[in-house]
Design a protein around this motif. Sequence first.
Motif, short mmCIF file in Angstrom:
data_model
loop_
_atom_site.label_atom_id
_atom_site.label_comp_id
_atom_site.label_asym_id
_atom_site.label_seq_id
_atom_site.Cartn_x
_atom_site.Cartn_y
_atom_site.Cartn_z
N VAL A 230 -9.45 6.64 3.20
CA VAL A 230 -8.78 6.27 4.53
C VAL A 230 -7.44 6.67 4.63
O VAL A 230 -6.83 6.98 5.86
N ALA A 231 -6.69 6.83 3.63
CA ALA A 231 -5.30 7.33 3.70
C ALA A 231 -5.20 8.78 4.14
O ALA A 231 -4.46 9.26 4.95
N THR A 232 -6.11 9.61 3.57
CA THR A 232 -6.14 11.02 4.31
C THR A 232 -6.72 10.66 5.79
O THR A 232 -6.03 11.85 6.58
N ALA A 233 -7.72 10.20 6.02
CA ALA A 233 -7.96 9.96 7.56
C ALA A 233 -6.67 9.55 8.48
O ALA A 233 -6.39 10.08 9.43
N ALA B 145 2.89 14.08 6.27
CA ALA B 145 1.61 13.60 6.26
C ALA B 145 0.55 14.54 5.29
O ALA B 145 -0.22 13.91 4.73
N LEU B 146 0.93 15.65 5.07
CA LEU B 146 0.12 16.59 4.18
C LEU B 146 0.26 16.10 2.67
O LEU B 146 -0.82 16.20 2.10
N SER B 147 1.42 15.55 2.42
CA SER B 147 1.53 15.07 1.22
C SER B 147 0.63 13.65 0.96
O SER B 147 0.46 13.48 -0.23
N ALA B 148 0.16 13.29 1.82
CA ALA B 148 -0.78 11.96 1.67
C ALA B 148 -2.21 12.46 1.91
O ALA B 148 -3.17 11.52 1.88
N VAL B 149 -2.59 13.67 2.02
CA VAL B 149 -4.18 14.13 2.41
C VAL B 149 -4.41 14.61 0.89
O VAL B 149 -3.70 15.50 0.22
N ARG B 150 -5.56 14.13 0.51
CA ARG B 150 -6.20 14.83 -0.66
C ARG B 150 -7.14 15.74 -0.32
O ARG B 150 -8.23 15.56 0.01
N ILE C 107 -1.22 13.74 11.83
CA ILE C 107 -0.87 15.28 12.10
C ILE C 107 -1.51 15.80 13.29
O ILE C 107 -0.68 16.55 13.90
N LEU C 108 -2.42 15.35 13.80
CA LEU C 108 -2.93 15.70 15.14
C LEU C 108 -1.95 15.29 16.23
O LEU C 108 -1.77 16.10 17.25
N VAL D 214 -1.05 3.28 19.07
CA VAL D 214 -2.17 3.24 17.96
C VAL D 214 -1.60 4.03 16.60
O VAL D 214 -1.71 3.42 15.52
N THR D 215 -1.40 5.03 17.21
CA THR D 215 -0.68 5.99 15.94
C THR D 215 0.40 5.51 15.25
O THR D 215 0.54 5.78 13.87
N GLN D 216 1.39 4.97 15.85
CA GLN D 216 2.73 4.74 15.40
C GLN D 216 2.85 3.18 14.79
O GLN D 216 3.55 2.92 14.11
#
Length: 473
Positions: free
Chosen positions: A231-234, A263-268, A240-241, A216-218
Amino acid sequence: MDWFTVPDYAMSRLVFQRGLAALYLVAFLTAALQFRALLGERGMLPAARFVRRVPFRRAPSLFHLHCSDRFFAAVAWGGCAVSAALLAGLHDLLPLWGSLLLWLVPWALYLSIVNVGQTWYGFGWESLLLETGFLAVFLGNDEVAPPVLVLFPLRWILFRVEFGAGLIKIRGDACWRKLTCLHHHHETQPMPGPLSWFFHRLPGPLHKVEVAANHVTQLVVPFLLFTPQPVATAAASLMILTQLWLVLSGNFAWLNWLTVVLALSAVRFPGPASSAAPAPLWYVVVVSAVALLIVVLSCRPVLNLVSRRQVMNRSFDPLHLVNTYGAFGSVSRVRYEVVVEGTWDDSPGEDADWRAYEFRGKPGDPRRWPRQFAPYHLRLDWLMWFVALSPAYAGAWFGVLIERLLEGDRATLRLLRRSPFPPERPPRWVRARLFRYRYTTWRELRRTGACWHRTYVRDFLPPVRLEEASRSV
């Protein structure tokens, strides 16, 4: 120019840049501490010999201008210094053009190392670091808000890392489709970590849940990276998890950590938006040209993704600007290890006093518990795992390794955890034997204290002396 920048991602850029600088530092430190035995003038695969036969256009590198151990050390330690400066935030104290040039330095230095690294640098995370590092050059500093034409290509990298890995699994080994690969993977992965034994002993149904969650994650979540917030942050947080779970279960150099940084670059992140001045025109032109270049170079990686003959970890240009990624398209069911031993005895028979060399990360002594090394990369240990899969992976370097052990070469011995022979008194004979390793059961662990049980399979390399070593493999 309101369309060009996204002030809300100022903290995302800060976290991403610091994380990338830290991984650059680890990569250069790995090169500085290991290059003499691997790529040095007396290394197993000398870089100087490589640059003499491979033209600059195929492998752009500073080492085409000059190649020596001293110069290689200067490049590696220089990369460490620049990475440390970036980690400290020096680029934010410079004008915008100076920040771009400073970020360009570690990319150019590491490209020079990777392009002469040969087998030792043939891992997907080398190209991933270079591709990410190239885009980071144009991310800017506090003078301007983060440009959207760099933030979205960073998500494009993350998409290809995750989606490519998911596709190669589904198309590859049937155990991924049956949800049974983790019945074997934690035991047979290249370099287990201190918790891998416990991950392997998790109940079978939980292993199936792990594989299903991985799919699911990939295969699904990556598409959500390109949706609006939150949604992008989620989606990025879920990735990341998942990567942190992989960090706990094994040693994969900086692959998982760099995926986390992407992934951190996509987190707001919450916090004040950037109040920087509008981006200058020259910067808009440069970043737009880079974004267009990424689009053009993405054609071949996309074709690879949709192809039934998808390949993993392939670079399509000598600058490693846009690459394809993937991991564990097939999973080994049985773990083999090559154990290297030496003796001082004149006769190399079975009754000789054979003593084993201990590597830092790969299994050896069954009672020695695996250590955590990632994000540091033990290159020799990783190649030894491949050699155990097939002698074809030994190539030209394994015979040189045996030769260096017979010589008591100090640079080579520093790659190991322990040598039973001091450099000034090397062994007369060295041999290599193939063993099958498996994790012990709970009962065996309590009774013996050993996390591994091993069984002799066959000789991998018969005993050789120094004059025979160079032609032994």
